[in-house]
Write a protein that holds these residues in place. Structure first.
Motif, PDB file in Angstrom:
ATOM      1  N   ILE A  79      59.975  38.759  26.212  1.00 51.14           N
ATOM      2  CA  ILE A  79      60.863  38.830  26.701  1.00 51.14           C
ATOM      3  C   ILE A  79      61.769  40.033  27.119  1.00 51.14           C
ATOM      4  CG2 ILE A  79      61.805  36.452  27.593  1.00 51.14           C
ATOM      5  CD1 ILE A  79      60.398  35.220  26.170  1.00 51.14           C
ATOM      6  N   ARG A  80      62.296  40.350  27.652  1.00 53.19           N
ATOM      7  CA  ARG A  80      63.422  40.708  28.254  1.00 53.19           C
ATOM      8  C   ARG A  80      64.728  40.509  27.511  1.00 53.19           C
ATOM      9  NH1 ARG A  80      61.212  44.390  30.715  1.00 53.19           N
ATOM     10  NH2 ARG A  80      60.083  44.629  32.899  1.00 53.19           N
ATOM     11  N   SER A  81      65.424  41.213  27.136  1.00 55.38           N
ATOM     12  CA  SER A  81      67.071  40.165  27.025  1.00 55.38           C
ATOM     13  C   SER A  81      67.889  39.754  27.195  1.00 55.38           C
ATOM     14  CB  SER A  81      67.243  41.344  26.261  1.00 55.38           C
ATOM     15  OG  SER A  81      67.843  42.080  26.498  1.00 55.38           O
ATOM     16  N   TRP A  82      67.588  39.904  28.553  1.00 56.04           N
ATOM     17  CA  TRP A  82      68.422  38.722  29.336  1.00 56.04           C
ATOM     18  C   TRP A  82      67.585  37.490  29.623  1.00 56.04           C
ATOM     19  CZ3 TRP A  82      66.235  37.108  33.614  1.00 56.04           C
ATOM     20  CH2 TRP A  82      64.928  37.493  34.317  1.00 56.04           C
ATOM     21  N   LEU A  83      66.098  37.328  30.002  1.00 57.55           N
ATOM     22  CA  LEU A  83      65.260  36.703  29.762  1.00 57.55           C
ATOM     23  C   LEU A  83      65.774  35.744  28.366  1.00 57.55           C
ATOM     24  CD1 LEU A  83      64.277  34.618  31.713  1.00 57.55           C
ATOM     25  CD2 LEU A  83      61.883  35.652  31.084  1.00 57.55           C
ATOM     26  N   ALA A  84      65.616  36.824  27.700  1.00 57.02           N
ATOM     27  CA  ALA A  84      65.718  35.384  26.177  1.00 57.02           C
ATOM     28  C   ALA A  84      66.752  34.421  25.460  1.00 57.02           C
ATOM     29  CB  ALA A  84      65.891  35.850  25.432  1.00 57.02           C
ATOM     30  N   ALA A  85      67.683  35.857  26.738  1.00 62.14           N
ATOM     31  CA  ALA A  85      69.695  34.726  25.919  1.00 62.14           C
ATOM     32  C   ALA A  85      69.663  33.642  27.323  1.00 62.14           C
ATOM     33  CB  ALA A  85      70.399  36.180  26.544  1.00 62.14           C
ATOM     34  N   VAL A  86      69.105  33.118  28.908  1.00 64.01           N
ATOM     35  CA  VAL A  86      68.935  32.605  29.326  1.00 64.01           C
ATOM     36  C   VAL A  86      68.057  30.896  28.417  1.00 64.01           C
ATOM     37  CG1 VAL A  86      68.285  32.101  31.230  1.00 64.01           C
ATOM     38  CG2 VAL A  86      69.337  33.535  31.333  1.00 64.01           C
ATOM     39  N   LEU A  87      66.812  31.833  28.243  1.00 62.71           N
ATOM     40  CA  LEU A  87      66.096  30.210  27.675  1.00 62.71           C
ATOM     41  C   LEU A  87      66.733  30.014  26.217  1.00 62.71           C
ATOM     42  CD1 LEU A  87      62.551  32.024  28.100  1.00 62.71           C
ATOM     43  CD2 LEU A  87      63.659  31.006  29.233  1.00 62.71           C
ATOM     44  N   TRP A  88      67.596  31.021  25.069  1.00 64.58           N
ATOM     45  CA  TRP A  88      67.918  30.245  24.286  1.00 64.58           C
ATOM     46  C   TRP A  88      69.460  29.198  25.177  1.00 64.58           C
ATOM     47  CZ3 TRP A  88      66.053  28.762  20.129  1.00 64.58           C
ATOM     48  CH2 TRP A  88      65.207  30.540  20.255  1.00 64.58           C
ATOM     49  N   VAL A  89      69.996  29.555  25.971  1.00 62.03           N
ATOM     50  CA  VAL A  89      71.166  28.549  26.659  1.00 62.03           C
ATOM     51  C   VAL A  89      69.941  27.184  27.368  1.00 62.03           C
ATOM     52  CG1 VAL A  89      72.415  28.409  28.737  1.00 62.03           C
ATOM     53  CG2 VAL A  89      72.765  30.180  27.189  1.00 62.03           C
ATOM     54  N   PHE A  90      69.379  27.539  27.600  1.00 67.66           N
ATOM     55  CA  PHE A  90      68.334  26.595  28.678  1.00 67.66           C
ATOM     56  C   PHE A  90      67.593  25.254  27.480  1.00 67.66           C
ATOM     57  CE2 PHE A  90      64.393  24.591  29.598  1.00 67.66           C
ATOM     58  CZ  PHE A  90      64.730  23.707  30.781  1.00 67.66           C
ATOM     59  N   THR A  91      67.294  25.544  26.479  1.00 72.10           N
ATOM     60  CA  THR A  91      66.972  25.229  24.880  1.00 72.10           C
ATOM     61  C   THR A  91      68.188  24.066  24.255  1.00 72.10           C
ATOM     62  OG1 THR A  91      65.291  27.139  24.220  1.00 72.10           O
ATOM     63  CG2 THR A  91      66.151  25.442  22.552  1.00 72.10           C
ATOM     64  N   LEU A 111      56.171  23.435  24.476  1.00 73.24           N
ATOM     65  CA  LEU A 111      55.590  24.450  25.333  1.00 73.24           C
ATOM     66  C   LEU A 111      55.853  25.022  26.184  1.00 73.24           C
ATOM     67  CD1 LEU A 111      54.268  20.727  27.120  1.00 73.24           C
ATOM     68  CD2 LEU A 111      53.250  21.904  25.669  1.00 73.24           C
ATOM     69  N   MET A 112      57.620  25.333  26.465  1.00 71.48           N
ATOM     70  CA  MET A 112      57.747  26.429  27.452  1.00 71.48           C
ATOM     71  C   MET A 112      57.638  27.259  26.270  1.00 71.48           C
ATOM     72  SD  MET A 112      62.400  26.646  28.240  1.00 71.48           S
ATOM     73  CE  MET A 112      62.610  27.379  26.796  1.00 71.48           C
ATOM     74  N   TRP A 113      58.132  27.694  24.991  1.00 76.20           N
ATOM     75  CA  TRP A 113      58.366  28.425  24.197  1.00 76.20           C
ATOM     76  C   TRP A 113      56.580  28.581  23.782  1.00 76.20           C
ATOM     77  CZ3 TRP A 113      61.642  31.854  23.376  1.00 76.20           C
ATOM     78  CH2 TRP A 113      63.599  31.598  23.763  1.00 76.20           C
ATOM     79  N   GLY A 114      55.966  28.006  23.589  1.00 77.14           N
ATOM     80  CA  GLY A 114      54.553  28.085  23.325  1.00 77.14           C
ATOM     81  C   GLY A 114      54.354  29.256  24.211  1.00 77.14           C
ATOM     82  N   VAL A 115      54.579  28.616  25.561  1.00 75.74           N
ATOM     83  CA  VAL A 115      53.566  29.693  27.188  1.00 75.74           C
ATOM     84  C   VAL A 115      54.287  31.318  27.057  1.00 75.74           C
ATOM     85  CG1 VAL A 115      54.023  29.717  30.018  1.00 75.74           C
ATOM     86  CG2 VAL A 115      53.078  27.606  28.154  1.00 75.74           C
ATOM     87  N   PHE A 116      55.728  31.444  26.147  1.00 75.77           N
ATOM     88  CA  PHE A 116      56.620  32.559  26.140  1.00 75.77           C
ATOM     89  C   PHE A 116      55.524  33.229  24.775  1.00 75.77           C
ATOM     90  CE2 PHE A 116      59.854  30.524  28.827  1.00 75.77           C
ATOM     91  CZ  PHE A 116      59.593  31.552  29.769  1.00 75.77           C
TER      92      PHE A 116
END
Length: 108
Positions: free
Chosen positions: A1-13, A36-41
């Motif tokens: 996962i790209r770093s900006w997307l990972a940051a967005v996902l951690w904020v979402f989490t 489920l989201m993190w499993g797919v990733f």
């Protein structure tokens, strides 16, 4: 996962974790969505870049997400916070295992 997307996902989490305290009746659904989201990733990361821990955490997170869906539907009963803590500890141990083993699986 790209770093900006990972940051967005951690904020979402973090937002979903906070939401479960504000909306406790939806807690199992929110935790299911997170796992489920993190499993797919993780599964996609394992397939794409062969990250070591993702081979294990992907299926673990998907199974845990499915268990939380069944909990939310009333099919299963278990202590949700204990299960979540155990799964997160396993994920941390797998992350730490990358130190001596290496981050990426080498293809034969």
């Amino acid at each position: 996962i790209r770093s900006w997307l990972a940051a967005v996902l951690w904020v979402f989490t973090a937002a979903l974790v906070g939401a479960q305290f504000l909306w406790p009746r939806a807690g199992a659904w929110l935790v299911a969505a997170l796992f489920l989201m993190w499993g797919v990733f993780c599964v996609s990361n394992a397939a794409r870049c062969h990250r070591f821990h993702c081979y294990f955490t992907g299926p673990l997170f998907l199974a845990t997400g499915a268990a939380f869906v069944l909990l939310a539907l009333g099919v299963l009963r278990f202590h949700a916070s204990r299960v979540a803590i155990v799964v997160v500890v396993i994920a941390i141990v797998l992350q730490l295992a990358e130190v001596p083993i290496g981050k990426y699986r080498v293809r034969a």
